[in-house]
Design a protein around this motif. Structure first.
Motif, PDB file in Angstrom:
ATOM      1  N   PRO A 281       0.803  -1.219   0.000  1.00  0.00           N
ATOM      2  CA  PRO A 281       0.000   0.000   0.000  1.00  0.00           C
ATOM      3  C   PRO A 281       0.837   1.271   0.000  1.00  0.00           C
ATOM      4  O   PRO A 281       0.482   2.250  -0.657  1.00  0.00           O
ATOM      5  CB  PRO A 281      -0.819  -0.138   1.289  1.00  0.00           C
ATOM      6  N   MET A 282       1.954   1.267   0.715  1.00  0.00           N
ATOM      7  CA  MET A 282       2.807   2.460   0.720  1.00  0.00           C
ATOM      8  C   MET A 282       3.375   2.743  -0.666  1.00  0.00           C
ATOM      9  O   MET A 282       3.306   3.873  -1.165  1.00  0.00           O
ATOM     10  CB  MET A 282       3.959   2.290   1.710  1.00  0.00           C
ATOM     11  N   ARG A 283       3.928   1.733  -1.294  1.00  0.00           N
ATOM     12  CA  ARG A 283       4.553   1.933  -2.601  1.00  0.00           C
ATOM     13  C   ARG A 283       3.519   2.335  -3.654  1.00  0.00           C
ATOM     14  O   ARG A 283       3.795   3.183  -4.512  1.00  0.00           O
ATOM     15  CB  ARG A 283       5.290   0.663  -3.027  1.00  0.00           C
ATOM     16  N   ARG A 284       2.327   1.744  -3.567  1.00  0.00           N
ATOM     17  CA  ARG A 284       1.268   2.098  -4.504  1.00  0.00           C
ATOM     18  C   ARG A 284       0.927   3.584  -4.414  1.00  0.00           C
ATOM     19  O   ARG A 284       0.868   4.291  -5.431  1.00  0.00           O
ATOM     20  CB  ARG A 284       0.041   1.248  -4.206  1.00  0.00           C
ATOM     21  N   ASP A 285       0.729   4.082  -3.195  1.00  0.00           N
ATOM     22  CA  ASP A 285       0.345   5.478  -3.019  1.00  0.00           C
ATOM     23  C   ASP A 285       1.521   6.420  -3.207  1.00  0.00           C
ATOM     24  O   ASP A 285       1.364   7.527  -3.742  1.00  0.00           O
ATOM     25  CB  ASP A 285      -0.269   5.677  -1.629  1.00  0.00           C
ATOM     26  N   LEU A 286       2.704   5.993  -2.792  1.00  0.00           N
ATOM     27  CA  LEU A 286       3.875   6.850  -2.927  1.00  0.00           C
ATOM     28  C   LEU A 286       4.233   7.064  -4.393  1.00  0.00           C
ATOM     29  O   LEU A 286       4.686   8.155  -4.776  1.00  0.00           O
ATOM     30  CB  LEU A 286       5.050   6.227  -2.172  1.00  0.00           C
ATOM     31  N   ASP A 287       4.032   6.058  -5.214  1.00  0.00           N
ATOM     32  CA  ASP A 287       4.278   6.222  -6.649  1.00  0.00           C
ATOM     33  C   ASP A 287       3.414   7.335  -7.225  1.00  0.00           C
ATOM     34  O   ASP A 287       3.872   8.120  -8.072  1.00  0.00           O
ATOM     35  CB  ASP A 287       3.996   4.915  -7.390  1.00  0.00           C
ATOM     36  N   VAL A 288       2.187   7.407  -6.770  1.00  0.00           N
ATOM     37  CA  VAL A 288       1.279   8.461  -7.255  1.00  0.00           C
ATOM     38  C   VAL A 288       1.768   9.823  -6.801  1.00  0.00           C
ATOM     39  O   VAL A 288       1.780  10.792  -7.576  1.00  0.00           O
ATOM     40  CB  VAL A 288      -0.154   8.201  -6.758  1.00  0.00           C
ATOM     41  N   VAL A 289       2.179   9.918  -5.538  1.00  0.00           N
ATOM     42  CA  VAL A 289       2.662  11.190  -5.006  1.00  0.00           C
ATOM     43  C   VAL A 289       3.928  11.637  -5.726  1.00  0.00           C
ATOM     44  O   VAL A 289       4.062  12.812  -6.121  1.00  0.00           O
ATOM     45  CB  VAL A 289       2.925  11.071  -3.486  1.00  0.00           C
ATOM     46  N   ILE A 290       4.871  10.723  -5.920  1.00  0.00           N
ATOM     47  CA  ILE A 290       6.138  11.089  -6.567  1.00  0.00           C
ATOM     48  C   ILE A 290       5.908  11.460  -8.029  1.00  0.00           C
ATOM     49  O   ILE A 290       6.564  12.373  -8.559  1.00  0.00           O
ATOM     50  CB  ILE A 290       7.154   9.942  -6.420  1.00  0.00           C
ATOM     51  N   GLU A 291       4.979  10.783  -8.686  1.00  0.00           N
ATOM     52  CA  GLU A 291       4.670  11.157 -10.067  1.00  0.00           C
ATOM     53  C   GLU A 291       4.173  12.605 -10.128  1.00  0.00           C
ATOM     54  O   GLU A 291       4.542  13.356 -11.023  1.00  0.00           O
ATOM     55  CB  GLU A 291       3.608  10.214 -10.635  1.00  0.00           C
ATOM     56  N   ARG A 292       3.322  12.980  -9.169  1.00  0.00           N
ATOM     57  CA  ARG A 292       2.861  14.370  -9.138  1.00  0.00           C
ATOM     58  C   ARG A 292       3.994  15.314  -8.780  1.00  0.00           C
ATOM     59  O   ARG A 292       4.108  16.426  -9.332  1.00  0.00           O
ATOM     60  CB  ARG A 292       1.706  14.509  -8.138  1.00  0.00           C
ATOM     61  N   TYR A 293       4.860  14.899  -7.874  1.00  0.00           N
ATOM     62  CA  TYR A 293       6.014  15.700  -7.471  1.00  0.00           C
ATOM     63  C   TYR A 293       6.925  15.972  -8.663  1.00  0.00           C
ATOM     64  O   TYR A 293       7.460  17.088  -8.825  1.00  0.00           O
ATOM     65  CB  TYR A 293       6.752  14.958  -6.362  1.00  0.00           C
ATOM     66  N   ARG A 294       7.094  14.993  -9.534  1.00  0.00           N
ATOM     67  CA  ARG A 294       7.986  15.154 -10.691  1.00  0.00           C
ATOM     68  C   ARG A 294       7.480  16.182 -11.693  1.00  0.00           C
ATOM     69  O   ARG A 294       8.259  16.688 -12.507  1.00  0.00           O
ATOM     70  CB  ARG A 294       8.174  13.809 -11.387  1.00  0.00           C
ATOM     71  N   GLN A 295       6.217  16.474 -11.652  1.00  0.00           N
ATOM     72  CA  GLN A 295       5.703  17.525 -12.532  1.00  0.00           C
ATOM     73  C   GLN A 295       6.329  18.871 -12.182  1.00  0.00           C
ATOM     74  O   GLN A 295       6.515  19.724 -13.053  1.00  0.00           O
ATOM     75  CB  GLN A 295       4.188  17.620 -12.421  1.00  0.00           C
ATOM     76  N   ASP A 296       6.659  19.057 -10.909  1.00  0.00           N
ATOM     77  CA  ASP A 296       7.287  20.299 -10.468  1.00  0.00           C
ATOM     78  C   ASP A 296       8.793  20.156 -10.308  1.00  0.00           C
ATOM     79  O   ASP A 296       9.509  21.165 -10.323  1.00  0.00           O
ATOM     80  CB  ASP A 296       6.688  20.734  -9.125  1.00  0.00           C
ATOM     81  N   ALA A 297       9.264  18.930 -10.105  1.00  0.00           N
ATOM     82  CA  ALA A 297      10.697  18.676  -9.914  1.00  0.00           C
ATOM     83  C   ALA A 297      11.110  17.551 -10.842  1.00  0.00           C
ATOM     84  O   ALA A 297      11.276  16.400 -10.404  1.00  0.00           O
ATOM     85  CB  ALA A 297      10.986  18.325  -8.458  1.00  0.00           C
ATOM     86  N   PRO A 298      11.251  17.825 -12.150  1.00  0.00           N
ATOM     87  CA  PRO A 298      11.586  16.779 -13.116  1.00  0.00           C
ATOM     88  C   PRO A 298      12.841  16.008 -12.708  1.00  0.00           C
ATOM     89  O   PRO A 298      13.833  16.591 -12.273  1.00  0.00           O
ATOM     90  CB  PRO A 298      11.824  17.569 -14.409  1.00  0.00           C
ATOM     91  N   GLY A 299      12.727  14.704 -12.809  1.00  0.00           N
ATOM     92  CA  GLY A 299      13.863  13.856 -12.461  1.00  0.00           C
ATOM     93  C   GLY A 299      13.922  13.465 -11.015  1.00  0.00           C
ATOM     94  O   GLY A 299      14.789  12.672 -10.611  1.00  0.00           O
ATOM     95  N   GLY A 300      13.015  13.983 -10.204  1.00  0.00           N
ATOM     96  CA  GLY A 300      13.024  13.641  -8.787  1.00  0.00           C
ATOM     97  C   GLY A 300      12.710  12.168  -8.569  1.00  0.00           C
ATOM     98  O   GLY A 300      11.784  11.627  -9.169  1.00  0.00           O
ATOM     99  N   THR A 301      13.479  11.533  -7.702  1.00  0.00           N
ATOM    100  CA  THR A 301      13.281  10.096  -7.448  1.00  0.00           C
ATOM    101  C   THR A 301      12.839   9.812  -6.014  1.00  0.00           C
ATOM    102  O   THR A 301      12.381   8.720  -5.720  1.00  0.00           O
ATOM    103  CB  THR A 301      14.579   9.322  -7.713  1.00  0.00           C
TER     104      THR A 301
END
Length: 635
Positions: A281-301
């Motif tokens: 559950p953490m990885r599933r939701d965190l992937d969504v959050v990081i994908e949104r984060y990358r819109q503002d911080a391209p390349g962020g991992t």
């Protein structure tokens, strides 16, 4: 019986000193009587011992409260001193071999509660080192006194270390309008954002400027540093030494013996069990959050705690259609407080009568609590819910007096730090949670024995009733009774459903964050690392959903390392039980009187008169299981 008559703030110093002197003297007098001429009857001997507990508890409870809430520093300091005096006498009595021989020679009473008290009293003597040498007992006294001092110092540093970030108004774009209106720029043209919750929480959730979020987060994480690093290292070493002196492998083993979990190694096993269950559950939701984060911080991992709350809120707003700023317009503090009393009164058959009494601060609202069925006066509660200088910075229930039938009424205090205006829904949930502790204290304050009064169950169960009460803060029909906007329109059921879905969105993230805290709590005590920061970073990498912000030291303000010591796992352990207990309620009728009454009478009212597992089994009709929690987490 009447509630405690509290002094005016200017008179509290003398009152606290007098209360401490009288209570300690009476306890010593009773102990002297037990040594010299103990009653021939076992139950009467135990009643005298329980009277000693009542006297000492009355001093310790008031001292602990006032040390954390009183506006005058000299009162806080004197109260800390009274706490030390009580702890010193408790250690002395529990190491007294003459007293031990009195109890060891008793015939086990037929009354099951008296027998339970005798069993626990003998265990307390053993755990205090009554059977050890004079030298060891002297060292144990030194350790216990020093640990009390360190615990007070640790909490005091956190309480008083309020940091500020000063920024230009335009950098606060995204903050709620009511917050901005309440925080005008100063003469220097800058707005102050403090690390107190009403500032730091919305700043980390809503401010668009990543630099501001980072600055506020770092200021929040750095409270207590560097001072508390040395305080904690000494605390961990002394706890380990204490455990070894009375025959335990380490502090977690000593501490776990009196909890549901039973053993120290079982803590590590439980942490890893929850971490594994929450990983997907953490990885599933965190992937969504990081994908949104990358819109503002391209390349962020990876994402840090400076950005997690903000991007979780963006996901909830943009993808789950939940705008936290819209949500908060339905939660005016005054309406929420009134709604809380209405909901819990209806659920448990209680009536709250507001009263004007002297307390330690004008912010405090006080209520006498009555049972509706027969108008019995059950106790008094005080709500101290807004931040101020010198006050405890988190949220907790403090005891003012323990309730004992025919002796004294229970009084409890809710100490929180909420906004005076609009509240985040998370804070509404916190208020319901903490009020659950207060109800537990009042409802369980009518038995015969001080030892079993109030929230006197095993420490890893105490959060379960409060966590279960949170469910009423998520139900649309419940919320619509008090949550309304400025026009008086109740919160829409559709919005509440979306809020619930949005909250579920991050539950795996939250569970892993809790396991990071729990692992730190346990491993710091088991390992006693020389470099706390390094070990914290390693544990964060293993368990937490976010990466470390270089240069920060959050353990220095992790207040639970004081009171919960190695047992922060208890929050999640309790949640497992809470989810199982809630499964007995009908979600279509949360106020059904049969199940609510059974829960009140079987779980809350008995206090510590039974083991927690037995209380839960009495209510559920079976032992508790992991099933309800696992199903909720996986959903």
């Amino acid at each position: 019986m009447t509630p405690l008559d509290l002094p005016a703030p200017s008179e509290t110093l003398a009152w606290m000193k007098e209360r401490a002197v009288a209570g300690l003297a009476r306890a010593r007098e009773l102990a002297d009587g037990l040594r010299s001429s103990p009653p021939s009857d076992a139950t009467e001997t135990l009643k005298t011992w329980d009277e000693i507990s009542l006297e000492l508890g009355n001093v310790a409870a008031a001292a602990s409260l006032l040390a954390n809430v009183h506006p005058l520093e000299d009162v806080r300091t004197a109260s800390e001193g009274a706490e030390i005096e009580v702890d010193r006498l408790v250690t002395e009595l529990n190491q007294d071999r003459a007293l031990y021989e009195v109890f060891a020679g008793l015939t086990v009473p037929e009354d099951p509660l008296a027998a339970r008290l005798l069993e626990k009293t003998l265990r307390d003597f053993r755990r205090a080192g009554v059977d050890r040498s004079d030298e060891v007992r002297a060292r144990l006294k030194e350790i216990n006194e020093r640990l009390t001092e360190l615990g007070q110092e640790f909490s005091r540093v956190i309480r008083d270390d309020v940091r500020e970030v000063r920024v230009t108004p335009e950098r606060l774009a995204g903050m709620p309008e009511d917050w901005l209106a309440a925080h005008p720029a100063g003469e220097d043209g800058l707005v102050v954002v403090s690390t107190d919750y009403p500032d730091s929480v919305p700043a980390r959730m809503f401010v668009h400027d990543a630099g501001v979020r980072r600055d506020v987060t770092i200021a929040f994480l750095e409270r207590g540093w560097p001072h508390n690093d040395a305080v904690l290292r000494e605390m961990f070493e002394l706890r380990h030494e204490l455990a070894g002196l009375v025959g335990y492998a380490d502090w977690p083993s000593y501490d776990a013996e009196v909890k549901m979990i039973g053993t120290g190694p079982a803590i590590a096993e439980f942490i890893d069990k929850i971490a594994e269950a929450a990983d997907g559950p953490m990885r599933r939701d965190l992937d969504v959050v990081i994908e949104r984060y990358r819109q503002d911080a391209p390349g962020g991992t990876a994402i840090t705690s400076a950005d997690l709350s903000y991007y979780q809120e963006l996901v909830r707003k943009e993808q789950l259609d939940v705008d936290a700023q819209l949500v908060r317009t339905y939660f005016d503090f005054g309406k929420v407080r009134a709604g809380l009393l209405d909901v819990t009164g209806r659920l448990f058959g209680l009536r709250y009568e507001p009263i004007e009494v002297t307390t330690w601060h004008e912010d405090v609202a006080s209520y006498d609590v009555f049972r509706v069925a027969d108008s019995t006066h059950l106790g008094r509660v005080h709500l101290d819910l807004h931040p101020r200088e010198g006050k405890y910075k988190h949220a907790a229930q403090f005891t003012l007096t323990d309730g004992v039938a025919g002796r004294q009424l229970p009084e409890g205090v809710l100490v929180c730090n909420f906004s005076r205006g609009l509240m985040e829904h998370d804070h509404v949930v916190t208020l319901f949670h903490e009020f659950g502790h207060l109800l537990h204290h009042v409802l369980a304050g009518h038995g015969e024995w001080t030892r079993f009064a109030g929230v006197a169950t095993e420490w890893d169960f105490v959060e379960a009733p409060s966590q279960m009460l949170e469910e009423w803060a998520w139900d649309a029909s419940v919320l619509q009774g008090f949550a309304s906007d400025a026009a008086g329109e109740p919160i829409p059921a559709e919005l509440v459903a979306k809020m619930r879905a949005a909250d579920d969105f991050g539950k795996g993230i939250q569970a892993r964050q809790q396991m990071f805290y729990a692992a730190m709590s346990y491993r710091f005590h088991e390992e006693r690392p020389a470099e706390l920061t390094q070990r914290m970073v390693e544990l964060q990498d293993r368990y937490a959903p976010t990466s470390w912000i270089e240069g920060t030291h959050m353990f220095a303000n992790f207040g639970h390392l004081g009171g919960y010591s190695s047992a922060y796992y208890t929050y999640m352990w309790s949640l497992v039980i809470a989810k199982d207990m809630f499964s007995a309620f009908d979600t279509a009728d949360l106020f059904a009187p049969d199940v609510a009454g059974r829960y009140r009478d079987k779980v809350l009212a008995p206090g510590g008169s039974k083991d927690a597992a037995d209380l839960v089994a009495d209510f559920l009709g079976r032992p508790f299981t992991f099933d309800a929690y696992a199903a909720w987490l996986a959903d």
